[in-house]
Design an enzyme around this catalytic site. Structure first.
Site, short mmCIF file in Angstrom:
data_model
loop_
_atom_site.label_atom_id
_atom_site.label_comp_id
_atom_site.label_asym_id
_atom_site.label_seq_id
_atom_site.Cartn_x
_atom_site.Cartn_y
_atom_site.Cartn_z
N ILE A 79 60.65 -9.50 -16.64
CA ILE A 79 61.21 -10.77 -17.15
C ILE A 79 62.71 -10.61 -17.39
CG2 ILE A 79 61.10 -12.48 -19.03
CD1 ILE A 79 58.07 -11.81 -19.25
N ARG B 198 58.41 -11.31 -28.59
CA ARG B 198 57.42 -11.47 -29.65
C ARG B 198 58.16 -11.67 -30.97
NH1 ARG B 198 54.22 -12.88 -26.55
NH2 ARG B 198 52.19 -12.00 -26.05
N HIS C 169 56.65 -21.50 -28.46
CA HIS C 169 56.08 -20.47 -27.56
C HIS C 169 55.75 -21.08 -26.18
CE1 HIS C 169 53.80 -16.38 -27.71
NE2 HIS C 169 54.23 -16.63 -26.50
N GLU D 42 53.19 -16.86 -36.18
CA GLU D 42 53.03 -18.16 -35.49
C GLU D 42 51.71 -18.81 -35.86
OE1 GLU D 42 53.49 -17.90 -31.23
OE2 GLU D 42 55.34 -16.79 -31.43
N ARG E 82 64.22 1.91 -22.52
CA ARG E 82 63.87 3.28 -22.90
C ARG E 82 63.88 4.25 -21.73
NH1 ARG E 82 58.52 3.00 -26.21
NH2 ARG E 82 58.15 1.62 -24.46
N GLY F 269 57.15 -20.09 -23.24
CA GLY F 269 57.54 -19.19 -22.14
C GLY F 269 56.80 -19.42 -20.84
C1 DGY Z 1 52.25 -13.81 -22.86
O1 DGY Z 1 51.73 -13.92 -21.76
O2 DGY Z 1 52.28 -12.75 -23.44
C2 DGY Z 1 52.88 -15.02 -23.46
O3 DGY Z 1 53.42 -14.79 -24.69
C3 DGY Z 1 51.93 -16.17 -23.48
O4 DGY Z 1 51.94 -16.61 -22.18
#
Ligand code: DGY
Length: 323
Positions: free
Chosen positions: A159, A242, A289, A271, A180, A291
Protein backbone atom coordinates in the site's frame (compact mmCIF):
# COMPACT_ATOMS: atom_id res chain seq x y z
CA UNK A 1 -21.13 -35.29 0.57
CA UNK A 2 -21.92 -33.04 3.55
CA UNK A 3 -21.06 -29.45 2.80
CA UNK A 4 -18.75 -27.62 5.27
CA UNK A 5 -20.61 -25.20 7.55
CA UNK A 6 -19.50 -21.62 7.01
CA UNK A 7 -20.40 -18.47 8.98
CA UNK A 8 -19.96 -14.99 7.48
CA UNK A 9 -19.80 -12.63 10.46
CA UNK A 10 -20.92 -9.45 8.63
CA UNK A 11 -22.90 -8.60 5.50
CA UNK A 12 -20.81 -9.07 2.33
CA UNK A 13 -21.47 -8.02 -1.28
CA UNK A 14 -24.47 -10.10 -2.40
CA UNK A 15 -22.76 -11.71 -5.39
CA UNK A 16 -20.02 -13.22 -3.21
CA UNK A 17 -22.55 -14.37 -0.60
CA UNK A 18 -24.46 -16.14 -3.41
CA UNK A 19 -21.32 -17.88 -4.65
CA UNK A 20 -20.49 -19.08 -1.14
CA UNK A 21 -24.07 -20.34 -0.70
CA UNK A 22 -23.64 -22.43 -3.85
CA UNK A 23 -20.61 -24.19 -2.39
CA UNK A 24 -21.14 -24.42 1.37
CA UNK A 25 -23.78 -24.63 4.07
CA UNK A 26 -23.64 -20.88 4.76
CA UNK A 27 -25.06 -18.75 7.57
CA UNK A 28 -25.28 -15.06 6.67
CA UNK A 29 -25.52 -12.05 8.97
CA UNK A 30 -28.47 -10.35 7.22
CA UNK A 31 -28.84 -7.70 9.93
CA UNK A 32 -25.11 -6.90 9.78
CA UNK A 33 -24.93 -6.57 13.57
CA UNK A 34 -21.46 -7.35 14.98
CA UNK A 35 -21.27 -10.64 16.88
CA UNK A 36 -20.71 -10.53 20.65
CA UNK A 37 -17.79 -12.34 22.26
CA UNK A 38 -20.16 -15.14 23.27
CA UNK A 39 -21.55 -15.39 19.73
CA UNK A 40 -18.04 -15.60 18.31
CA UNK A 41 -17.21 -18.41 20.73
CA UNK A 42 -20.39 -20.28 19.79
CA UNK A 43 -19.52 -19.76 16.12
CA UNK A 44 -16.16 -21.47 16.61
CA UNK A 45 -17.97 -24.41 18.20
CA UNK A 46 -20.53 -24.80 15.42
CA UNK A 47 -18.86 -23.99 12.10
CA UNK A 48 -16.01 -25.50 10.08
CA UNK A 49 -15.08 -22.07 8.73
CA UNK A 50 -15.71 -18.66 10.26
CA UNK A 51 -15.14 -15.64 8.01
CA UNK A 52 -14.44 -12.73 10.36
CA UNK A 53 -13.38 -9.19 9.64
CA UNK A 54 -11.78 -6.21 11.37
CA UNK A 55 -14.79 -5.67 13.68
CA UNK A 56 -14.56 -9.19 15.19
CA UNK A 57 -12.17 -9.43 18.16
CA UNK A 58 -10.85 -12.98 17.75
CA UNK A 59 -9.00 -12.78 21.05
CA UNK A 60 -7.23 -15.52 22.92
CA UNK A 61 -10.36 -15.91 25.11
CA UNK A 62 -12.50 -16.49 21.99
CA UNK A 63 -10.03 -18.79 20.25
CA UNK A 64 -9.40 -20.92 23.34
CA UNK A 65 -13.08 -21.84 23.71
CA UNK A 66 -13.65 -25.56 24.42
CA UNK A 67 -15.10 -28.05 21.95
CA UNK A 68 -14.21 -26.19 18.78
CA UNK A 69 -15.32 -27.31 15.35
CA UNK A 70 -13.66 -24.47 13.43
CA UNK A 71 -10.69 -25.33 11.23
CA UNK A 72 -10.17 -22.09 9.33
CA UNK A 73 -10.68 -18.35 9.83
CA UNK A 74 -10.96 -16.81 6.37
CA UNK A 75 -10.44 -13.17 7.26
CA UNK A 76 -12.16 -10.57 5.06
CA UNK A 77 -9.40 -7.96 5.01
CA UNK A 78 -5.66 -7.69 4.79
CA UNK A 79 -5.04 -6.57 8.40
CA UNK A 80 -5.44 -9.33 10.95
CA UNK A 81 -4.40 -7.69 14.21
CA UNK A 82 -7.91 -8.43 15.55
CA UNK A 83 -6.99 -12.13 15.46
CA UNK A 84 -4.69 -13.50 18.15
CA UNK A 85 -2.51 -15.45 15.75
CA UNK A 86 -0.51 -17.16 18.52
CA UNK A 87 -3.70 -18.65 19.96
CA UNK A 88 -4.92 -19.64 16.49
CA UNK A 89 -1.62 -21.38 15.84
CA UNK A 90 -1.65 -23.17 19.18
CA UNK A 91 -5.18 -24.38 18.43
CA UNK A 92 -4.27 -25.58 14.94
CA UNK A 93 -6.64 -23.10 13.28
CA UNK A 94 -5.61 -21.91 9.82
CA UNK A 95 -5.90 -18.14 9.24
CA UNK A 96 -5.97 -16.47 5.81
CA UNK A 97 -6.29 -12.82 4.73
CA UNK A 98 -6.88 -10.84 1.52
CA UNK A 99 -3.70 -8.99 0.49
CA UNK A 100 -3.23 -7.32 -2.88
CA UNK A 101 -6.79 -6.60 -3.90
CA UNK A 102 -7.26 -3.53 -1.70
CA UNK A 103 -3.89 -1.90 -2.38
CA UNK A 104 -5.04 0.70 -4.92
CA UNK A 105 -8.22 1.74 -3.14
CA UNK A 106 -6.46 2.14 0.21
CA UNK A 107 -3.68 4.15 -1.44
CA UNK A 108 -6.37 6.35 -3.04
CA UNK A 109 -7.85 7.04 0.40
CA UNK A 110 -4.41 7.96 1.78
CA UNK A 111 -4.01 10.47 -1.07
CA UNK A 112 -7.55 11.73 -0.54
CA UNK A 113 -6.81 12.40 3.14
CA UNK A 114 -3.45 13.95 2.30
CA UNK A 115 -5.14 16.37 -0.09
CA UNK A 116 -8.08 17.00 2.24
CA UNK A 117 -5.72 17.84 5.07
CA UNK A 118 -3.31 19.95 3.00
CA UNK A 119 -6.04 21.88 1.16
CA UNK A 120 -8.58 22.00 4.00
CA UNK A 121 -11.18 20.14 1.95
CA UNK A 122 -13.50 18.96 4.73
CA UNK A 123 -13.25 22.31 6.49
CA UNK A 124 -14.23 24.10 3.27
CA UNK A 125 -17.23 21.83 2.80
CA UNK A 126 -18.35 22.53 6.37
CA UNK A 127 -17.82 26.26 5.82
CA UNK A 128 -20.27 26.29 2.92
CA UNK A 129 -22.82 24.00 4.57
CA UNK A 130 -22.75 26.16 7.71
CA UNK A 131 -23.62 29.21 5.56
CA UNK A 132 -20.35 30.88 6.60
CA UNK A 133 -18.97 31.58 3.12
CA UNK A 134 -19.04 35.26 2.31
CA UNK A 135 -17.14 34.98 -1.00
CA UNK A 136 -13.61 34.63 -2.40
CA UNK A 137 -10.81 36.35 -0.52
CA UNK A 138 -7.04 36.35 -1.22
CA UNK A 139 -6.32 35.08 2.27
CA UNK A 140 -9.26 32.77 2.79
CA UNK A 141 -8.59 29.28 4.08
CA UNK A 142 -5.02 28.94 2.89
CA UNK A 143 -3.62 25.44 2.97
CA UNK A 144 -0.32 23.84 2.03
CA UNK A 145 0.89 23.06 -1.49
CA UNK A 146 1.30 19.33 -2.13
CA UNK A 147 3.20 19.25 -5.45
CA UNK A 148 6.94 18.83 -5.02
CA UNK A 149 6.80 18.32 -1.24
CA UNK A 150 8.36 15.45 0.69
CA UNK A 151 6.21 12.47 1.59
CA UNK A 152 7.45 10.28 4.42
CA UNK A 153 6.12 6.74 4.60
CA UNK A 154 6.34 4.60 7.72
CA UNK A 155 6.31 1.05 6.39
CA UNK A 156 6.94 0.42 2.69
CA UNK A 157 4.81 -2.55 1.76
CA UNK A 158 2.31 -2.84 -1.10
CA UNK A 159 0.00 0.00 0.00
CA UNK A 160 2.83 2.41 0.85
CA UNK A 161 4.40 1.76 -2.55
CA UNK A 162 1.06 2.45 -4.25
CA UNK A 163 0.90 5.75 -2.34
CA UNK A 164 4.48 6.52 -3.41
CA UNK A 165 3.45 5.81 -6.99
CA UNK A 166 0.61 8.31 -6.86
CA UNK A 167 2.55 10.92 -4.92
CA UNK A 168 5.78 10.71 -6.91
CA UNK A 169 4.44 10.36 -10.43
CA UNK A 170 1.21 12.30 -9.92
CA UNK A 171 2.38 15.11 -7.65
CA UNK A 172 6.15 15.16 -8.14
CA UNK A 173 6.67 14.41 -4.45
CA UNK A 174 9.99 13.29 -2.99
CA UNK A 175 9.69 9.98 -1.19
CA UNK A 176 11.48 9.01 2.00
CA UNK A 177 10.52 6.00 4.01
CA UNK A 178 11.27 3.85 7.02
CA UNK A 179 10.85 0.11 6.71
CA UNK A 180 12.17 -2.50 9.12
CA UNK A 181 13.70 -4.60 6.36
CA UNK A 182 15.70 -3.46 3.34
CA UNK A 183 13.74 -2.73 0.17
CA UNK A 184 14.98 -3.86 -3.25
CA UNK A 185 17.13 -1.29 -5.03
CA UNK A 186 14.98 -1.32 -8.19
CA UNK A 187 11.90 -0.29 -6.16
CA UNK A 188 13.84 2.49 -4.42
CA UNK A 189 15.21 3.64 -7.78
CA UNK A 190 11.73 3.66 -9.36
CA UNK A 191 10.57 6.35 -6.90
CA UNK A 192 14.02 7.95 -6.46
CA UNK A 193 13.24 7.25 -2.82
CA UNK A 194 15.44 7.32 0.24
CA UNK A 195 15.21 4.60 2.88
CA UNK A 196 16.07 6.01 6.29
CA UNK A 197 17.43 3.97 9.16
CA UNK A 198 15.10 5.56 11.74
CA UNK A 199 11.46 6.64 11.98
CA UNK A 200 12.68 9.91 13.47
CA UNK A 201 14.47 10.90 10.24
CA UNK A 202 11.21 10.50 8.32
CA UNK A 203 9.25 12.48 10.90
CA UNK A 204 11.64 15.41 10.99
CA UNK A 205 12.12 15.70 7.23
CA UNK A 206 8.71 15.02 5.72
CA UNK A 207 6.00 17.56 4.92
CA UNK A 208 3.48 14.71 4.95
CA UNK A 209 3.82 11.50 6.94
CA UNK A 210 1.65 8.55 5.95
CA UNK A 211 1.46 5.42 8.11
CA UNK A 212 1.53 1.98 6.49
CA UNK A 213 2.65 -0.43 9.19
CA UNK A 214 0.52 -3.30 10.50
CA UNK A 215 -1.41 -2.88 13.74
CA UNK A 216 -0.65 -4.95 16.83
CA UNK A 217 1.52 -4.92 19.93
CA UNK A 218 4.73 -4.00 18.11
CA UNK A 219 3.30 -0.79 16.61
CA UNK A 220 0.91 0.24 19.42
CA UNK A 221 1.31 4.05 19.88
CA UNK A 222 4.33 4.06 17.57
CA UNK A 223 3.41 7.68 16.93
CA UNK A 224 3.40 9.15 20.41
CA UNK A 225 3.83 12.61 21.92
CA UNK A 226 7.60 12.55 21.65
CA UNK A 227 7.53 11.57 17.97
CA UNK A 228 4.76 14.03 17.08
CA UNK A 229 6.96 16.80 18.50
CA UNK A 230 9.67 15.79 16.02
CA UNK A 231 7.42 16.57 13.04
CA UNK A 232 7.46 19.95 11.33
CA UNK A 233 4.83 22.43 12.55
CA UNK A 234 3.65 22.63 8.91
CA UNK A 235 3.44 18.83 8.49
CA UNK A 236 0.38 16.60 8.13
CA UNK A 237 -0.06 13.07 9.49
CA UNK A 238 -2.12 10.57 7.49
CA UNK A 239 -3.30 7.28 8.98
CA UNK A 240 -4.96 4.61 6.87
CA UNK A 241 -3.23 1.75 8.73
CA UNK A 242 -4.65 1.03 12.18
CA UNK A 243 -5.96 3.46 14.79
CA UNK A 244 -3.80 2.34 17.67
CA UNK A 245 -0.57 3.00 15.77
CA UNK A 246 -1.18 6.63 16.86
CA UNK A 247 -1.69 7.74 20.45
CA UNK A 248 -4.95 9.71 19.94
CA UNK A 249 -4.55 11.85 23.06
CA UNK A 250 -1.07 12.89 21.91
CA UNK A 251 -2.35 13.61 18.39
CA UNK A 252 -5.13 15.80 19.77
CA UNK A 253 -2.50 17.80 21.70
CA UNK A 254 -0.33 18.05 18.57
CA UNK A 255 -3.25 19.43 16.54
CA UNK A 256 -4.37 21.76 19.32
CA UNK A 257 -0.97 23.22 20.17
CA UNK A 258 0.30 23.40 16.58
CA UNK A 259 3.08 20.81 16.82
CA UNK A 260 1.75 19.73 13.41
CA UNK A 261 -0.58 21.47 10.95
CA UNK A 262 -3.14 18.78 10.31
CA UNK A 263 -4.08 15.14 10.20
CA UNK A 264 -6.16 12.89 7.96
CA UNK A 265 -7.53 9.80 9.65
CA UNK A 266 -9.37 6.80 8.23
CA UNK A 267 -8.77 4.60 11.28
CA UNK A 268 -9.12 5.21 15.00
CA UNK A 269 -8.40 3.77 18.39
CA UNK A 270 -11.51 2.04 19.70
CA UNK A 271 -13.50 2.27 16.43
CA UNK A 272 -16.21 3.45 15.98
CA UNK A 273 -16.03 5.29 19.32
CA UNK A 274 -13.29 7.70 18.39
CA UNK A 275 -12.09 10.36 20.81
CA UNK A 276 -14.78 13.07 20.77
CA UNK A 277 -12.16 15.85 20.80
CA UNK A 278 -11.47 15.12 17.12
CA UNK A 279 -15.01 16.18 16.27
CA UNK A 280 -14.44 19.76 17.36
CA UNK A 281 -11.15 20.33 15.54
CA UNK A 282 -10.99 21.96 12.12
CA UNK A 283 -7.49 20.69 11.30
CA UNK A 284 -8.33 17.00 11.26
CA UNK A 285 -10.07 15.26 8.34
CA UNK A 286 -12.04 12.19 9.37
CA UNK A 287 -13.25 9.22 7.33
CA UNK A 288 -15.09 6.14 8.66
CA UNK A 289 -12.52 3.43 7.76
CA UNK A 290 -13.18 3.67 4.02
CA UNK A 291 -9.78 2.38 2.81
CA UNK A 292 -11.09 -0.62 0.89
CA UNK A 293 -14.66 0.61 0.53
CA UNK A 294 -15.36 0.36 -3.18
CA UNK A 295 -17.74 -2.10 -4.81
CA UNK A 296 -14.95 -3.59 -6.90
CA UNK A 297 -12.58 -4.07 -3.98
CA UNK A 298 -15.10 -5.48 -1.52
CA UNK A 299 -16.19 -8.03 -4.15
CA UNK A 300 -12.54 -8.86 -4.85
CA UNK A 301 -11.90 -9.30 -1.11
CA UNK A 302 -14.87 -11.68 -0.84
CA UNK A 303 -13.67 -13.65 -3.87
CA UNK A 304 -10.23 -13.93 -2.34
CA UNK A 305 -11.67 -15.40 0.87
CA UNK A 306 -13.63 -17.80 -1.32
CA UNK A 307 -10.46 -18.85 -3.15
CA UNK A 308 -8.66 -19.45 0.15
CA UNK A 309 -11.58 -21.53 1.46
CA UNK A 310 -11.79 -23.59 -1.73
CA UNK A 311 -8.09 -24.43 -1.51
CA UNK A 312 -8.38 -25.30 2.18
CA UNK A 313 -11.37 -27.61 1.74
CA UNK A 314 -9.68 -29.23 -1.29
CA UNK A 315 -6.80 -30.15 1.02
CA UNK A 316 -4.45 -27.62 -0.60
CA UNK A 317 -2.43 -24.78 0.91
CA UNK A 318 -4.45 -21.53 0.76
CA UNK A 319 -2.51 -18.84 -1.09
CA UNK A 320 -2.96 -16.20 1.60
CA UNK A 321 -2.31 -18.29 4.67
CA UNK A 322 -0.91 -16.21 7.54
CA UNK A 323 -1.12 -18.98 10.19
C1 DGY B 1 -8.19 -4.28 6.05
O1 DGY B 1 -8.37 -5.01 5.08
O2 DGY B 1 -7.39 -4.57 6.91
C2 DGY B 1 -8.96 -3.02 6.14
O3 DGY B 1 -8.70 -2.29 7.26
C3 DGY B 1 -10.43 -3.27 5.98
O4 DGY B 1 -10.58 -3.45 4.63
Amino acid sequence: MVKPKVLITRKWPAEVERQLQGLYDVTLNEQDIPLSIQELKTALQNYDAVLPTVTDPMTSEVLMVENKRVKILGNFGVGFNHIDVDSAKSQGIVVTNTPGVLTDCTADIAMLLLLMSARRGAEGDRHIRNHQWTGWRPTQMLGHKVTGKTLGLIGFGRIAQAVADRAHFGFGMKIIFFNRSAIAQEIIAKYQAVQTSTIEEVLSEANFVSLHCPGGKATHHLINEQRLKMMRPSAHLINTARGDVVDSKALIKALKYGWIAGAGLDVFENEPNLDKDFLNMENVSLLPHLGSATEETRIAMGNQVLKNLSAFFAGEEPEDRVV
